[in-house]
Design a protein around this motif. Structure first.
Motif, PDB file in Angstrom:
ATOM      1  N   LEU A   1      -0.311  -4.582   8.429  1.00 46.35           N
ATOM      2  CA  LEU A   1      -1.111  -5.012   9.678  1.00 46.35           C
ATOM      3  C   LEU A   1       0.145  -6.441  10.542  1.00 46.35           C
ATOM      4  O   LEU A   1       0.003  -6.128  11.761  1.00 46.35           O
ATOM      5  N   VAL A   2       0.740  -7.317   9.735  1.00 50.18           N
ATOM      6  CA  VAL A   2       1.418  -7.364  10.267  1.00 50.18           C
ATOM      7  C   VAL A   2       2.805  -7.067  11.485  1.00 50.18           C
ATOM      8  O   VAL A   2       2.861  -7.290  12.913  1.00 50.18           O
TER       9      VAL A   2
ATOM     10  N   THR B   1       4.924 -15.587  10.311  1.00 51.99           N
ATOM     11  CA  THR B   1       4.166 -17.107  10.756  1.00 51.99           C
ATOM     12  C   THR B   1       4.167 -17.330  12.314  1.00 51.99           C
ATOM     13  O   THR B   1       2.857 -17.695  12.778  1.00 51.99           O
ATOM     14  N   GLU B   2       4.381 -15.966  13.245  1.00 46.02           N
ATOM     15  CA  GLU B   2       4.456 -16.485  14.601  1.00 46.02           C
ATOM     16  C   GLU B   2       2.876 -15.763  14.965  1.00 46.02           C
ATOM     17  O   GLU B   2       1.798 -16.073  16.186  1.00 46.02           O
ATOM     18  N   LEU B   3       2.694 -14.810  14.258  1.00 48.44           N
ATOM     19  CA  LEU B   3       0.936 -14.540  14.322  1.00 48.44           C
ATOM     20  C   LEU B   3      -0.022 -15.241  14.310  1.00 48.44           C
ATOM     21  O   LEU B   3      -0.911 -15.108  13.962  1.00 48.44           O
ATOM     22  N   GLY B   4       0.618 -15.697  12.102  1.00 51.99           N
ATOM     23  CA  GLY B   4      -0.663 -16.595  12.100  1.00 51.99           C
ATOM     24  C   GLY B   4      -1.810 -14.824  11.283  1.00 51.99           C
ATOM     25  O   GLY B   4      -2.452 -15.799  11.074  1.00 51.99           O
ATOM     26  N   ILE B   5      -0.879 -14.939  10.495  1.00 47.44           N
ATOM     27  CA  ILE B   5      -1.023 -13.680   9.967  1.00 47.44           C
ATOM     28  C   ILE B   5      -1.049 -13.528   8.418  1.00 47.44           C
ATOM     29  O   ILE B   5      -0.089 -13.831   8.548  1.00 47.44           O
TER      30      ILE B   5
ATOM     31  N   GLY C   1       0.774  -1.244  -0.106  1.00 50.66           N
ATOM     32  CA  GLY C   1       0.039  -0.234   0.097  1.00 50.66           C
ATOM     33  C   GLY C   1       0.824   1.289   0.085  1.00 50.66           C
ATOM     34  O   GLY C   1       0.785   1.968   0.467  1.00 50.66           O
ATOM     35  N   GLY C   2       2.250   1.419  -0.562  1.00 56.19           N
ATOM     36  CA  GLY C   2       2.403   2.531  -0.811  1.00 56.19           C
ATOM     37  C   GLY C   2       4.023   2.611   0.122  1.00 56.19           C
ATOM     38  O   GLY C   2       4.711   3.186   0.444  1.00 56.19           O
ATOM     39  N   PHE C   3       3.620   1.797   1.054  1.00 58.30           N
ATOM     40  CA  PHE C   3       4.670   1.817   2.186  1.00 58.30           C
ATOM     41  C   PHE C   3       5.881   0.556   2.039  1.00 58.30           C
ATOM     42  O   PHE C   3       5.643  -0.447   1.406  1.00 58.30           O
ATOM     43  N   ILE C   4       7.194   0.696   2.114  1.00 55.31           N
ATOM     44  CA  ILE C   4       7.805  -0.060   1.662  1.00 55.31           C
ATOM     45  C   ILE C   4       8.654  -0.605   3.313  1.00 55.31           C
ATOM     46  O   ILE C   4       9.553   0.614   3.725  1.00 55.31           O
ATOM     47  N   TYR C   5       8.589  -1.922   3.703  1.00 55.54           N
ATOM     48  CA  TYR C   5       9.646  -2.496   4.601  1.00 55.54           C
ATOM     49  C   TYR C   5      10.731  -3.054   4.082  1.00 55.54           C
ATOM     50  O   TYR C   5      10.393  -3.605   3.216  1.00 55.54           O
ATOM     51  N   SER C   6      11.811  -2.738   4.855  1.00 52.28           N
ATOM     52  CA  SER C   6      12.825  -3.692   4.749  1.00 52.28           C
ATOM     53  C   SER C   6      12.836  -4.503   5.329  1.00 52.28           C
ATOM     54  O   SER C   6      13.619  -4.873   3.475  1.00 52.28           O
ATOM     55  N   ASN C   7      13.128  -4.858   6.147  1.00 53.04           N
ATOM     56  CA  ASN C   7      13.132  -6.761   5.910  1.00 53.04           C
ATOM     57  C   ASN C   7      12.126  -7.677   6.421  1.00 53.04           C
ATOM     58  O   ASN C   7      11.347  -8.276   7.090  1.00 53.04           O
ATOM     59  N   LYS C   8      12.447  -8.129   4.939  1.00 46.37           N
ATOM     60  CA  LYS C   8      10.604  -9.167   4.335  1.00 46.37           C
ATOM     61  C   LYS C   8      11.450 -10.523   5.805  1.00 46.37           C
ATOM     62  O   LYS C   8      10.631 -10.706   5.589  1.00 46.37           O
ATOM     63  N   GLU C   9      12.055 -10.733   5.769  1.00 48.77           N
ATOM     64  CA  GLU C   9      12.403 -11.641   6.416  1.00 48.77           C
ATOM     65  C   GLU C   9      11.997 -12.241   7.836  1.00 48.77           C
ATOM     66  O   GLU C   9      11.051 -12.945   8.559  1.00 48.77           O
ATOM     67  N   ARG C  10      12.425 -10.165   8.170  1.00 45.94           N
ATOM     68  CA  ARG C  10      11.404 -10.230   9.803  1.00 45.94           C
ATOM     69  C   ARG C  10       9.557 -10.124   9.800  1.00 45.94           C
ATOM     70  O   ARG C  10       9.287 -10.784  10.543  1.00 45.94           O
TER      71      ARG C  10
END
Length: 191
Positions: free
Chosen positions: A33-34, A22-26, A7-16
């Protein structure tokens, strides 16, 4: 490491983000959201859980040590002295992280600068409130925010290590600005 866009935001660490997903089940296809859910959980449940260890430290540093130093030192002196000792107390951990690398002294200096700044701020709030709870809560939030949110979401490379985490330059710069403010405030208020 790769980047992920949502949605226009870029997050740096895909692995994290994938790990958190996985931890949240999302579903990982919704990184906003994650990240939002994980940060909410970290700054609520994580901070409360972390209070056990930070409260232990703060009982020693702010609950006892600075009050003893206040008997023989000014606010300014005790802030610096307690900050230097608190930083040195952490040096073995920093040595374990960076080993004998060429940047060890840089990371030690950046961390020491940050800790001295934080010591000024926490001494101010401890003396103003006559309680170690502001220091324990600050310490817990700091640890969670830096160690569990900011650093994990940032891609580390040769350039970013000089800026990010507790051992880079950004936090000491920001902390120093706030420390100067509280240093002056303490002087005006005759702490």
């Amino acid at each position: 490491m790769t980047t992920v866009k949502d949605g226009g935001f870029i997050y740096s660490n895909k692995e994290r983000i994938l790990k958190w997903s996985t931890e949240l089940g999302i579903d990982a296809s919704h990184p906003t959201l994650v990240i939002t859910v994980m940060i909410f959980l970290l700054v609520t449940v994580g901070v409360i859980k972390n209070l056990g260890s930070t409260l232990g430290e703060e009982i020693g540093w702010r609950g006892f040590f600075i009050f003893e130093l206040k008997k023989v030192m000014s606010f300014k002196a005790l802030s610096i002295v307690s900050g230097i000792i608190w930083a040195i107390w952490h040096f073995p951990i920093i040595h374990l992280i960076y080993g004998k690398g060429e940047n060890l002294l840089f990371h030690l200096a950046a961390f020491t600068s940050m800790i001295i700044g934080i010591s000024i701020i926490l001494a101010y709030f401890t003396f103003k409130s006559n309680s170690l709870w502001p220091a324990a809560i600050f310490h817990s939030i700091h640890n969670i925010y830096i160690q569990k949110v900011c650093t994990p979401l940032t891609i580390s490379n040769d350039h970013s290590t000089f800026w990010i985490d507790e051992y880079g330059l950004m936090i000491p710069i920001i902390t120093s600005i706030f420390a100067i403010f509280y240093w002056r405030k303490a002087s005006i208020e005759n702490l």
